[in-house]
Design an enzyme around this catalytic site. Structure first.
Site, PDB file in Angstrom:
ATOM      1  N   GLU A 139      57.081  15.441  97.536  1.00  0.00           N
ATOM      2  CA  GLU A 139      56.453  14.535  98.281  1.00  0.00           C
ATOM      3  C   GLU A 139      56.954  15.544  99.990  1.00  0.00           C
ATOM      4  O   GLU A 139      55.219  14.978 100.824  1.00  0.00           O
ATOM      5  CB  GLU A 139      57.271  13.425  98.648  1.00  0.00           C
ATOM      6  CG  GLU A 139      56.372  12.171  99.015  1.00  0.00           C
ATOM      7  CD  GLU A 139      57.120  11.041  99.319  1.00  0.00           C
ATOM      8  OE1 GLU A 139      56.386  10.008  98.947  1.00  0.00           O
ATOM      9  OE2 GLU A 139      58.313  10.749  99.814  1.00  0.00           O
ATOM     10  N   HIS A 181      50.931   5.967 106.033  1.00  0.00           N
ATOM     11  CA  HIS A 181      50.659   7.233 106.548  1.00  0.00           C
ATOM     12  C   HIS A 181      50.543   7.850 105.023  1.00  0.00           C
ATOM     13  O   HIS A 181      50.688   6.977 103.584  1.00  0.00           O
ATOM     14  CB  HIS A 181      52.593   7.625 106.955  1.00  0.00           C
ATOM     15  CG  HIS A 181      53.580   6.866 105.414  1.00  0.00           C
ATOM     16  ND1 HIS A 181      53.733   5.847 105.403  1.00  0.00           N
ATOM     17  CD2 HIS A 181      54.119   8.061 104.866  1.00  0.00           C
ATOM     18  CE1 HIS A 181      54.883   6.202 104.185  1.00  0.00           C
ATOM     19  NE2 HIS A 181      54.726   6.949 103.634  1.00  0.00           N
ATOM     20  N   HIS A 229      43.369  12.247  99.126  1.00  0.00           N
ATOM     21  CA  HIS A 229      42.338  11.993  99.970  1.00  0.00           C
ATOM     22  C   HIS A 229      41.792  10.569  99.569  1.00  0.00           C
ATOM     23  O   HIS A 229      40.839   9.775 100.355  1.00  0.00           O
ATOM     24  CB  HIS A 229      41.164  12.493 100.197  1.00  0.00           C
ATOM     25  CG  HIS A 229      41.166  13.642 101.190  1.00  0.00           C
ATOM     26  ND1 HIS A 229      41.578  14.922 100.505  1.00  0.00           N
ATOM     27  CD2 HIS A 229      41.158  14.025 102.534  1.00  0.00           C
ATOM     28  CE1 HIS A 229      42.094  16.081 101.531  1.00  0.00           C
ATOM     29  NE2 HIS A 229      40.892  15.346 102.514  1.00  0.00           N
ATOM     30  N   HIS A 232      51.026  11.702 103.055  1.00  0.00           N
ATOM     31  CA  HIS A 232      51.515  12.992 102.204  1.00  0.00           C
ATOM     32  C   HIS A 232      50.915  14.806 102.121  1.00  0.00           C
ATOM     33  O   HIS A 232      49.662  14.055 101.653  1.00  0.00           O
ATOM     34  CB  HIS A 232      52.750  12.667 101.327  1.00  0.00           C
ATOM     35  CG  HIS A 232      53.498  12.036 102.004  1.00  0.00           C
ATOM     36  ND1 HIS A 232      54.838  11.953 102.667  1.00  0.00           N
ATOM     37  CD2 HIS A 232      54.163  10.317 101.615  1.00  0.00           C
ATOM     38  CE1 HIS A 232      56.079  11.037 102.808  1.00  0.00           C
ATOM     39  NE2 HIS A 232      54.729   9.994 102.315  1.00  0.00           N
ATOM     40  N   HIS A 278      50.389   6.495 101.790  1.00  0.00           N
ATOM     41  CA  HIS A 278      50.432   5.303 100.877  1.00  0.00           C
ATOM     42  C   HIS A 278      51.031   4.402 101.863  1.00  0.00           C
ATOM     43  O   HIS A 278      51.641   4.978 102.938  1.00  0.00           O
ATOM     44  CB  HIS A 278      51.687   5.236  99.661  1.00  0.00           C
ATOM     45  CG  HIS A 278      52.448   6.204 100.111  1.00  0.00           C
ATOM     46  ND1 HIS A 278      53.208   6.235  98.911  1.00  0.00           N
ATOM     47  CD2 HIS A 278      53.372   6.467 101.129  1.00  0.00           C
ATOM     48  CE1 HIS A 278      54.330   6.880  99.614  1.00  0.00           C
ATOM     49  NE2 HIS A 278      53.951   7.284 100.665  1.00  0.00           N
ATOM     50  N   CYS A 295      58.747   3.945 106.369  1.00  0.00           N
ATOM     51  CA  CYS A 295      57.245   3.971 105.113  1.00  0.00           C
ATOM     52  C   CYS A 295      56.877   2.931 105.090  1.00  0.00           C
ATOM     53  O   CYS A 295      55.998   2.586 103.926  1.00  0.00           O
ATOM     54  CB  CYS A 295      58.719   4.306 103.713  1.00  0.00           C
ATOM     55  SG  CYS A 295      59.420   6.027 104.509  1.00  0.00           S
TER      56      CYS A 295
HETATM   57 NI    NI Z   1      55.304   7.917 102.357  1.00  0.00          NI
END
Ligand code: NI
Length: 137
Positions: free
Chosen positions: A124, A39, A80, A41, A14, A33
């Site tokens: 997260e 990036h 994914h 998680h 995201h 972010c």
């Molecule tokens: Ni993030």
């Protein structure tokens, strides 16, 4: 009242980004972010169902059934995937943990076959998690 929890994991990419703001403002607000190239998680999702014990089965909800409901409605749609681009029920939302946990609740509410959805927890990172218990709690 008994509380039953099913844990599932998924990995997703995201970017925290508000299209109403400039790239510079997004960078200022969200920092790393908001990296334009995304990036990822490894999310941990916990779904808590509450209810009375069924005297026939000894269950509140059959955990195999709860697993199936979460996989079909959440994991298959998020795992994914790019949360900004790929997910119908996140369209138009900034994919923050807060927005994700509410969206996941809304996807699951009404699909729980026995007992009642009590809480959604979404981890997260190891240190940050988000929890939603619906509007009534
Ligand atoms: Ni993030």
């Amino acid at each position: 009242m008994i509380y039953v929890t099913r844990r599932e994991v998924f990995s997703a990419a995201h970017r925290l980004y508000n299209p109403r703001l400039s790239d510079e403002e997004n960078e200022k607000l969200f920092g790393k972010c908001s990296n334009p190239n995304w990036h990822g998680h490894n999310y941990v999702l916990e779904v808590v169902v509450k209810g009375e014990i069924d005297s026939l089965t000894g269950y509140v909800i059959d955990l195999k059934e709860l697993k199936r409901i979460i996989r079909e409605n959440i994991i298959e749609k998020l795992d994914h995937k790019n949360l900004n681009l790929d997910v119908d029920f996140l369209k138009g939302k900034i994919p923050s943990g807060e927005n994700l946990v509410v969206a996941i609740w809304n996807q699951l509410e009404g699909k729980i076959t026995n007992g009642k959805l009590h809480a959604i927890k979404l981890f997260e990172t190891e240190n940050n998690y988000f929890e939603y218990r619906g509007e009534e709690n």
